[in-house]
Design a protein around this motif. Structure first.
Motif, short mmCIF file in Angstrom:
data_model
loop_
_atom_site.label_atom_id
_atom_site.label_comp_id
_atom_site.label_asym_id
_atom_site.label_seq_id
_atom_site.Cartn_x
_atom_site.Cartn_y
_atom_site.Cartn_z
N VAL A 97 0.85 -1.20 0.00
CA VAL A 97 0.00 0.00 0.00
C VAL A 97 0.88 1.25 0.00
CG1 VAL A 97 -1.60 1.36 1.43
CG2 VAL A 97 -2.05 -1.06 1.02
N ASN A 101 0.90 4.08 -2.83
CA ASN A 101 0.68 5.49 -2.50
C ASN A 101 1.82 6.36 -3.06
OD1 ASN A 101 -1.79 5.26 -1.20
ND2 ASN A 101 -0.84 4.87 0.79
N ASP A 102 3.05 5.84 -3.02
CA ASP A 102 4.19 6.56 -3.61
C ASP A 102 4.00 6.71 -5.12
OD1 ASP A 102 5.34 6.78 -1.13
OD2 ASP A 102 6.77 5.12 -1.44
N LEU A 104 1.17 6.68 -6.75
CA LEU A 104 0.07 7.62 -6.96
C LEU A 104 0.55 9.06 -6.80
CD1 LEU A 104 -2.98 7.86 -7.46
CD2 LEU A 104 -3.30 7.78 -5.00
#
Length: 185
Positions: A97, A101-102, A104
């Motif tokens: 996750v 997130n990185d 994104l």
């Protein structure tokens, strides 16, 4: 008058101190004398006693407790291993996750989006000239893979899909072939 130290027994006299210090003799304490005609009996010692009914019940109860506790311990160890595996899976997924997130956050950057468009799609900025190097096999080197589309739909026409086959069997079941005429001689 005789003294108290005499070992003679007088009626009504007190026994000497020497006889008082000894415990009275019991029947079982005295070794049995064998007579010539009787066989020798084995002496009972504390280590060779037979198993009594109470001892057997106690041993049975202890055995049952050991078996039940062993089963409970096995279940506990199994659950402990499952918990450890699930905790590891949680750590792995949290790491994944974080990586997503990185990624994104990178896609929110305009410079990253432009770099990906140049690399993946081969786009160029207005005013730039794009070049492609063609390899010995006639295909561009380092180019993104071309989307796979069948030429003129021939590949799809040769391999019908599963639902086309299914519908064909339904139609075939609804229209049975006509019986051939019998030839009589």
């Amino acid at each position: 008058m005789p003294s108290r130290r005499d070992s003679g027994a007088r009626p009504g006299s007190r026994p000497s101190s020497r006889t008082q210090s000894r415990p009275p003799a019991r029947r079982g304490d005295q070794p049995k004398r064998r007579t010539a005609g009787t066989p020798a009996e084995p002496e009972r010692t504390r280590g060779s006693r037979n198993l009594t009914g109470r001892a057997a019940v106690v041993l049975l109860v202890l055995g049952a407790l050991i078996v039940s506790y062993a089963q409970s311990l096995r279940v506990w160890f199994d659950q402990h291993q499952q918990i450890s595996a699930l905790n590891q899976e949680i750590r792995d997924r949290e790491k994944r996750v974080g990586e997503l997130n990185d990624e994104l956050a990178r896609w929110k950057d305009d410079a990253y989006v432009k770099a990906q468009a140049r690399q993946r799609l081969g786009w160029v900025m207005p005013g730039e000239v794009g070049y492609r190097v063609i390899g010995a096999d006639g295909k561009p080197v380092g180019a993104p893979p071309e989307p796979s589309t069948p030429a003129n739909g021939t590949a799809d026409a040769q391999k019908p899909t599963w639902y086309t086959k299914l519908w064909g069997s339904v139609e075939g079941a609804g229209n049975p072939p006509a019986p051939s005429p019998k030839v009589t001689k």
